[in-house]
Scaffold this active site. Structure first.
Site, PDB file in Angstrom:
ATOM      1  N   LYS A  89     -11.791 -36.266  -1.452  1.00  0.00           N
ATOM      2  CA  LYS A  89     -12.811 -35.914  -2.278  1.00  0.00           C
ATOM      3  C   LYS A  89     -14.143 -36.301  -1.832  1.00  0.00           C
ATOM      4  CE  LYS A  89     -14.236 -36.745  -7.251  1.00  0.00           C
ATOM      5  NZ  LYS A  89     -13.715 -37.739  -8.545  1.00  0.00           N
ATOM      6  N   SER A 164     -13.332 -35.307 -12.572  1.00  0.00           N
ATOM      7  CA  SER A 164     -14.347 -34.919 -11.336  1.00  0.00           C
ATOM      8  C   SER A 164     -13.708 -34.552 -10.045  1.00  0.00           C
ATOM      9  CB  SER A 164     -15.171 -35.909 -11.317  1.00  0.00           C
ATOM     10  OG  SER A 164     -14.893 -37.132 -10.827  1.00  0.00           O
ATOM     11  N   SER A 188     -10.880 -38.968 -14.125  1.00  0.00           N
ATOM     12  CA  SER A 188     -11.379 -37.884 -12.899  1.00  0.00           C
ATOM     13  C   SER A 188      -9.967 -37.695 -12.184  1.00  0.00           C
ATOM     14  CB  SER A 188     -12.423 -38.623 -12.216  1.00  0.00           C
ATOM     15  OG  SER A 188     -13.703 -38.467 -13.104  1.00  0.00           O
TER      16      SER A 188
END
Length: 474
Positions: A89, A164, A188
């Site tokens: 990520k 996220s 997230s």
């Protein structure tokens, strides 16, 4: 392929479970370069529709793959994640790759060092193939920013992948990689895992060190593994967990609980009377039924805590302003409107309101930990609604009006952040519309091993789900 979340329509190597791929590499059924090339090819075929990646590193990844294969052929011991393609990520750094945190402010930034998390996974043999998309500074429950297109859900590309860590979740669900990283301050990891039908673990607070980082949301921030199976999560967690002096919050041992057979498990359809769609509540009930069928002691009960959403939103805004408030003066034009609003909210919160919010959050955390102390696991709906259309979060859930914001469609995930307890997402079933819905499994401090074992058992009992269709809404 017992335990595979779902069989892909046209599975490539990178879509197979991590433990199976490792056995195939050690058994000389496949080579590391073959596997890494397959992952890169899958990204090339699919990511134009999903926008899961912001950057890839094919030359570097293939060079590392050839080196790993040469070591194996020379008789070197195979590391735990030997040759497995890894997506990272874009909220944590990988040396030599973009490190934008989803922001125009950092669109040209390249990382000069790996995070502790990434360094440990690479040392365990994983090969980074690229960085995955994230909303600006990980602040949204959807994966969209001003750097490029929104990340789409592999089950239906008209829908959100969540956020996220939506880029990582989409990459896994589409079979582009077997392993990916996420970060989590309020769900997230667990929200996009639920929307995309894969597994994600938010470990107990700082069981995996968080360094380097801007220090935002320090009381709640964690990094953790995302994978297609529980075994994949366990492999990643084992490689990454443990203290590091650069993260003072990580300086405590990882505790394991001996297996004792029957577990004490509670489950609930909701907490604090918050609205939950029937399909999502049924996923929690379905997970509880799996454990009951396996002989565990299961009862229906939920903690008596207040709705944590507004409090966590406010505290997060304060943390965000503390970490990045200077951007309002220096780079406001480059920020997304949502980021500016959060920073302004944080700037405007006075000491009295802040103290009240912290007290309320502490009360929620204390009540939640006290509830968990008398049981091994708690099962709740992973989200209050299934994945929704891009940029259109629900305004009504279960017939009740809600704010179209993450605390409404992900109302329970942040309990793991407020309490510091480990929590994971398990895909459980499909809706009549063919979308995955899942359950959150919470465990007590230091009980990641028990949680991962329970996930693996439930995954086996559940059996496979149907494949993502990679379709667009008509």
């Amino acid at each position: 392929m017992n335990g595979v979340p779902y069989p892909l329509l046209s599975p490539g190597l990178a879509a197979l479970p991590a433990d199976m791929l490792r056995r195939m590499i050690l058994g000389r059924e496949i080579s590391v370069p073959e596997l890494v090339a397959d992952a890169l090819a899958a990204i090339g075929r699919l990511d134009g529709r999903l926008n899961a990646f912001i950057a890839t590193c094919p030359e570097r990844a293939m060079a590392e793959a050839r080196t790993a294969q040469a070591r194996l052929m020379a008789g070197a011991a195979a590391p735990p994640l030997c040759g497995l393609p890894l997506a990272v990520k874009d909220a944590e750094p990988v040396a030599g790759l973009p490190y934008t945190c989803g922001s125009l402010v950092y669109r040209d930034r390249m990382a000069d060092a790996d995070s502790v998390h990434v360094a440990r996974l690479r040392a365990a043999g994983a090969i980074v193939v690229g960085k995955t998309n994230t909303p600006e500074f990980t602040l949204l429950g959807e994966t969209r920013n001003r750097l490029g297109p929104d990340t789409c859900n592999p089950w239906n590309t008209a829908l959100t992948a969540g956020g996220s860590s939506g880029g990582s979740a989409a990459a896994l669900a589409a079979g582009m990689v077997p392993l990916a990283t996420g970060s989590d301050t309020a769900g997230s990891i667990t929200v996009p895992a639920a929307f995309c039908g894969i597994l994600g673990l938010k470990p107990g607070h700082r069981r995996i060190p968080l360094w380097p980082g801007p220090g935002d949301w320090a009381p709640y921030s964690d990094v953790g593994p995302m994978a297609r199976t529980a075994t994949g999560l366990a492999m990643m967690f084992a490689a990454a967990a443990g203290p590091d002096p650069r993260d003072p919050l990580s300086l405590f041992p990882v505790v394991s609980r001996p297996e004792t057979g029957s577990l004490r498990i509670s489950w609930g359809r909701t907490v604090a009377g918050l609205p939950v769609e029937t399909d999502c509540a049924a996923a929690a009930e379905g997970a509880a039924a799996l454990f009951a069928a396996a002989g565990h002691r299961v009862d229906q009960a939920a903690p008596a805590v207040a709705d944590p959403g507004a409090v966590h939103d406010l505290l997060g805004a304060v943390e965000e302003y503390r970490a990045r408030g200077a951007l309002l003066e220096r780079d406001a034009a480059l920020l997304a409107a949502e980021t500016r609003a959060i920073l302004e909210l944080g700037r405007g919160i006075g000491p009295g309101a802040l103290a009240a919010a912290r007290a309320a959050a502490d009360e929620v955390a204390a009540r939640f930990r006290a509830f968990m102390a008398t049981r091994d696991l708690l099962i709740l709906p992973a989200t209050a609604s299934p994945a929704f259309p891009l940029r259109h979060p629900p305004e009504r859930i279960a017939g009740q009006p809600v704010r179209p914001d993450w605390p409404s469609y992900a109302p329970f995930n942040m309990l793991g952040n407020l309490s510091g307890l480990p929590v994971a997402t398990l895909p459980v079933r499909l809706t009549d519309g063919g979308l995955p819905v899942g359950a959150l499994l919470f465990a007590n401090p230091g009980q990641e091993a028990l949680l991962l074992s329970a996930l693996a058992q439930a995954e086996t009992l559940r059996g496979p789900l149907a494949p993502p269709l990679l379709t667009s809404a008509r």
